[in-house]
Design an enzyme around this catalytic site. Structure first.
Site, PDB file in Angstrom:
ATOM      1  CD  GLU A 133      -2.998  -0.891   2.235  1.00  0.00           C
ATOM      2  OE1 GLU A 133      -3.151  -0.034   2.762  1.00  0.00           O
ATOM      3  OE2 GLU A 133      -3.312  -2.113   2.591  1.00  0.00           O
ATOM      4  CG  ASP A 152      -2.173  -2.505   5.550  1.00  0.00           C
ATOM      5  OD1 ASP A 152      -1.045  -2.814   5.243  1.00  0.00           O
ATOM      6  OD2 ASP A 152      -2.661  -1.385   6.043  1.00  0.00           O
ATOM      7  CG  ASP A 180      -7.146  -4.047   7.508  1.00  0.00           C
ATOM      8  OD1 ASP A 180      -6.722  -4.118   6.136  1.00  0.00           O
ATOM      9  OD2 ASP A 180      -6.902  -3.069   8.114  1.00  0.00           O
ATOM     10  CD  GLU A 201     -11.273  -0.194   4.399  1.00  0.00           C
ATOM     11  OE1 GLU A 201     -10.911   0.491   3.137  1.00  0.00           O
ATOM     12  OE2 GLU A 201     -12.560  -0.153   4.244  1.00  0.00           O
ATOM     13  CE1 TYR A 208      -2.287  -3.177   9.000  1.00  0.00           C
ATOM     14  CE2 TYR A 208      -4.156  -4.343   9.972  1.00  0.00           C
ATOM     15  CZ  TYR A 208      -3.671  -3.009   8.874  1.00  0.00           C
ATOM     16  OH  TYR A 208      -4.335  -2.482   8.244  1.00  0.00           O
ATOM     17  NE  ARG A 262      -6.215   1.588  10.194  1.00  0.00           N
ATOM     18  CZ  ARG A 262      -5.154   2.118   9.594  1.00  0.00           C
ATOM     19  NH1 ARG A 262      -4.239   1.101   8.958  1.00  0.00           N
ATOM     20  NH2 ARG A 262      -4.727   3.322   9.444  1.00  0.00           N
ATOM     21  CG  HIS A 308      -5.171  -8.966  12.155  1.00  0.00           C
ATOM     22  ND1 HIS A 308      -5.214  -9.648  11.077  1.00  0.00           N
ATOM     23  CD2 HIS A 308      -6.150  -7.994  11.857  1.00  0.00           C
ATOM     24  CE1 HIS A 308      -6.027  -9.290  10.187  1.00  0.00           C
ATOM     25  NE2 HIS A 308      -6.517  -8.027  10.524  1.00  0.00           N
TER      26      HIS A 308
END
Length: 873
Positions: A7, A80, A82, A84, A296, A298, A343
């Site tokens: 990203e 990432d 997740d 998103e 990570y 989030r 996670h």
């Protein structure tokens, strides 16, 4: 040689270093596609088909990936880990297939890693998979829901409640929490109560404090000593009696550490300990993650990988000794509602590295890493062992009883490293240390002090307690907390003062409207239930289109019902709801809604043609009484629709008014004879609250004549669209020459010599070229991805990062000298992305060819774009 897509460019650089020359690593710079900000992007008539558009700035990134695939016929999506991130991978694959950059024989795989370390990245490459479609479906459902709310509910607000801004799906529920807390505080009636404390002394000369717990042989409740008279009687009762220690009890106790961080608890603790906002916390955490220092950030999981637990235990033993390591590892149960979106906890990637050993100069990152490192180690440490002691002291006749409490830490355990903060700190007597006290001994009396107290209303939310409450209610998810809390502040619905969140009147207005006409959609249970349905979608247990269909059926019916509402009915309903706030009871018991001017009309909320709400008299136009929207007393600082009277200059009325482009002062009123009375906008840095008649007349006297130029023509100073300036036109010049002033005060102070010098410089260098180039505050070097110097510059509105034609303003309170290349690249990428978004409104120009339709076609995209921007959770 496969093409790996991540990203951010910072992440791409790090991962490229780990993978080596056998891979081409490129950045997508976040999302590459989004719903166009116009009606019909989600087609409710056609099974919720969604139209996607590649952003102008993203086109070059997609092209770069497509070009790389011409030579390297393999694509690895490593965004990432997740929902998103899964969505970005899906968008990339879809966009590249549409461009035919992905051929039939092109292998496409998805890899995820929870930390950007060499071992995590190389291990992920050994375990590729396909894009997780249920996670993508959950993203599609959320994006469609937010779009449908933004493009349907916001226009209702604009039509029925002029001056209101947009309403988002989850932000509105969050705003409701803050408004309702404020209403609780306003409705709260404080109750008086007293306590009595006595300083007692042991026969060995050591003193301790005890509080009165029994009087007249009866155990005291909180409100039993209700006033000062009762408190003085209690003091006399203690003073007149001898006291003896009747009991001493010591009990062992223990305290265990808190679980390691997940997103919400990290935001809460950073707010408590450092006063960092949710967005500030996540920005710092993002950079730590991309640097490979933490996992990570989030996540709603609190479990830790077995190898990380072992590493933590080893680090604890090495630093603090074996006695600080519990006999068995601590296992924390994951609280995630959906394991697929959970996670590992947020932890350091290397347990042996404390903040002092890192090469991190940015203060927020250092503080946050230290917090994460300490919390992680503490979570695996031995518990603290305490001894809690209580001492009961009584009079011989049993009429008076006092108690002293305290504790001793026998073994500090995890407290040696870390102790969790508290949201609203209360002094706890149990934390005090007691001297040696023995049963049966005499307690000598010292000072006896009565203390007055009042019950306290519930505290206003901080960002930390608001996130905690949202988490408890099941509203929002880790990736959305920061944006939700930030958005309601950006819209002006909420203000933050001394770290507490206060609802603004426009926020109350919106919630009053939504609670009356869309109550279900700002309901806590409804929003939480919808989140649970979306979790079922991401787990592959529900069809996202069925979720959308169910929502849209009821929501569209609610929207249709409001079309029949008359604005006057809406305003009167809001008057009723907000009556305790707008029209509180008067001291003399008179009608709080009676007009203080004419006494015949009633006060109610009204809306101005230019937008915004105010309180006005029902007897208009005979009575023109107005006051600002809000409780009585706000008129001293507010501006009504007819302006705030500052005074008179001769026969001219001087008023402060609120206009489309901000506050301004005006001489006289608009009449047929005087359709355009003299006006002057308040310059940057001038507050409407500080305006008086003298300042207004100073502004209305502009332009100021500085003096006659040596070559002819008057030099003047004034404020313009782009700030303060001086102007001059020579007799032989076709148009004036303008030179900008740095400080607004210079308009009134700049002298003749300085003005002539500035005008000469401007004429010699009209476009600001050819002169001495501005010197950078800090040179960062060449852009790691695209080349070209990256510098930190001093700008008119503060320091900024400059690369080629991109100027990215530094966040507030950032030291220009502490900016790193990594931080600069991120700011540049973000700024470039925003520019691309603005370019979407380009079709306006085509519509301008037809003059009658130009106004309509220009306004509509702007309106819809605003709704789209506010539609996110």
């Amino acid at each position: 040689m496969p093409v790996v897509v991540v990203e951010s460019p910072a992440k791409a650089k790090t991962i490229n270093k780990y993978l080596g020359d056998n891979y081409t690593v490129l950045a997508s710079y976040g999302h590459v596609r989004d719903l166009p900000p116009k009606d019909g992007s989600v087609d409710t008539e056609n099974d919720f088909e969604m139209t996607w558009e590649i952003g102008n700035d993203s086109k070059k990134h997609v092209k770069a990936i497509a070009d790389a695939l011409k030579d390297d016929n393999a694509l690895i999506l490593a965004t990432d880990p997740d929902r998103e991130g899964e969505a970005i991978s899906w968008h990339l694959e879809e966009a590249l297939r549409k461009r035919r950059a992905i051929k039939k024989d092109t292998p496409v795989s998805r890899v995820v890693f929870n930390a950007i370390t060499e071992s995590a990245v190389t291990e992920a490459m050994k375990n590729p998979r396909q894009v997780d479609q249920p996670l993508v479906d959950a993203y599609l459902a959320r994006r469609a829901l937010d779009y449908l709310v933004g493009f349907n509910l916001s226009p209702v607000l604009w039509r029925k409640l002029p001056g209101s801004r947009s309403a988002g799906r989850v932000q509105s529920v969050c705003l409701r929490l803050i408004v309702e807390r404020e209403m609780e505080i306003e409705a709260f009636n404080a109750q008086e109560y007293w306590t009595v404390k006595a300083v007692l002394e042991t026969p060995r000369g050591q003193s301790y404090e005890a509080r009165l717990t029994a009087l007249a042989g009866k155990k005291l409740d909180k409100f039993d000593i209700a006033n000062e008279t009762a408190a003085e009687m209690a003091v006399q009762a203690i003073t007149s009696r001898d006291l003896t220690v009747s009991a001493v009890e010591a009990k062992p106790a223990s305290r265990n550490p808190s679980a390691p961080f997940m997103t919400s608890t990290l935001q809460q603790e950073a707010s408590r300990k450092f006063g960092m906002g949710a967005r500030q916390t996540m920005n710092a955490a993002q950079r730590l993650y991309e640097a490979g220092l933490i996992t990570y950030m989030r996540t709603d999981g609190i479990d830790m990988a077995p190898e990380a637990i072992s590493a933590a235990r080893d680090a604890i033993k090495a630093r603090y000794g074996a006695e600080y390591v519990p006999s068995s590892p601590r296992i924390y149960k994951n609280k995630a509602k959906n394991a697929q979106e959970a996670h590992e906890c947020i932890r350091p990637t290397d347990m042996t590295r404390d903040a002092a050993s890192l090469k991190v100069s940015e203060p927020d990152q250092r503080k946050l890493y230290d917090l994460i490192w300490k919390r992680t180690l503490a979570s695996q440490m031995e518990g603290a062992r305490l001894e809690r002691t209580s001492v009961d002291v009584e009079s011989r006749d049993g009429q008076v009883g006092l108690r002293a409490t305290g504790q001793v830490v026998l073994f500090d355990g995890f407290l040696r490293v870390y102790e969790e903060g508290r949201d609203d700190v209360v002094v706890d007597d149990d934390d005090k240390r007691l001297p040696q006290v023995m049963q049966g001994e005499h307690a000598k009396k010292g000072a006896i002090t009565p203390e007055q107290h009042f019950t306290q209303p519930p505290p206003r939310y901080t960002e930390a307690t608001l996130v905690k409450r949202m988490e408890e209610l099941g509203i929002g998810r880790p990736s959305t907390y920061a944006s939700i809390v930030t958005t309601i502040q950006d819209r002006g619905y909420v203000r933050k003062d001394k770290n507490r969140l206060f609802p603004e009147d426009k926020g109350r207005l919106v919630i009053a409207f939504l609670m009356n006409y869309f109550r279900q959609y700002v309901g806590y249970e409804f929003t939480s239930g919808l989140e649970a349905e979306l979790d079922h979608v991401s787990a592959g247990e529900a069809d996202y289109k069925e979720v959308l269909s169910k929502f849209w059926r009821d929501f569209s019916a609610a929207i249709d019902e409001t079309s029949e509402l008359r604005i006057t009915d809406v305003l009167e309903k809001i008057n009723e709801v907000l009556e305790p706030h707008l029209f509180p009871p008067t001291a003399d018991g008179s009608d709080p809604r009676a007009c203080p001017n004419c006494r015949a009309g009633r006060l109610s909320m009204r809306t101005a043609r230019s937008g915004g709400a105010f309180i006005g008299c029902s007897n208009y136009p005979e009575c023109r009484y107005t006051r600002p929207f809000g409780p009585p007393g706000a008129e001293d600082s507010g501006i009504g629709p007819d302006g705030k009277l500052l005074g008179y200059d001769g026969d001219d009325k001087i008023t402060l008014r609120d206009g489309r482009y901000g506050p301004y002062v005006q001489r006289g009123d608009v009449t047929e004879e005087n359709p355009k009375p003299p006006r002057s906008s308040l310059p940057r840095g001038w507050s409407a609250d500080d305006m008086d008649l003298e300042k207004a007349l100073t502004l209305l006297s502009l332009p100021r004549e500085i003096g006659e130029h040596p070559e002819g023509g008057m030099i003047t100073s004034n404020f313009g669209r782009f700030g303060p300036y001086i102007a001059h036109q020579k007799p032989d010049e076709a148009k004036p020459v303008y030179a900008n002033l740095k400080d607004p005060s210079e308009v009134f102070e700049v002298g003749m010599n300085r003005a002539v010098e500035m005008l000469a410089e401007k004429r010699a260098n009209p476009r600001g070229r050819g002169g001495t180039a501005a010197k950078p505050l800090k040179e960062l070097g060449e852009h790691p991805e695209s080349g070209g110097p990256v510098n930190v510059m001093e700008g008119r509105y503060g320091p900024y990062v400059k690369w080629e034609k991109v100027n990215a303003t530094l966040p507030k309170d950032t030291d220009p000298q502490s900016v790193t290349m990594e931080q600069a690249v991120e700011l540049i990428a973000e700024k470039a992305g925003k520019k691309g978004t603005r370019k979407k409104a380009a079709p306006k120009k085509t519509a301008a060819k037809k003059k009658p339709a130009a106004k309509k076609s220009t306004a509509k995209p702007k309106t819809k774009k605003a709704a789209s921007g506010d539609a996110a959770e």
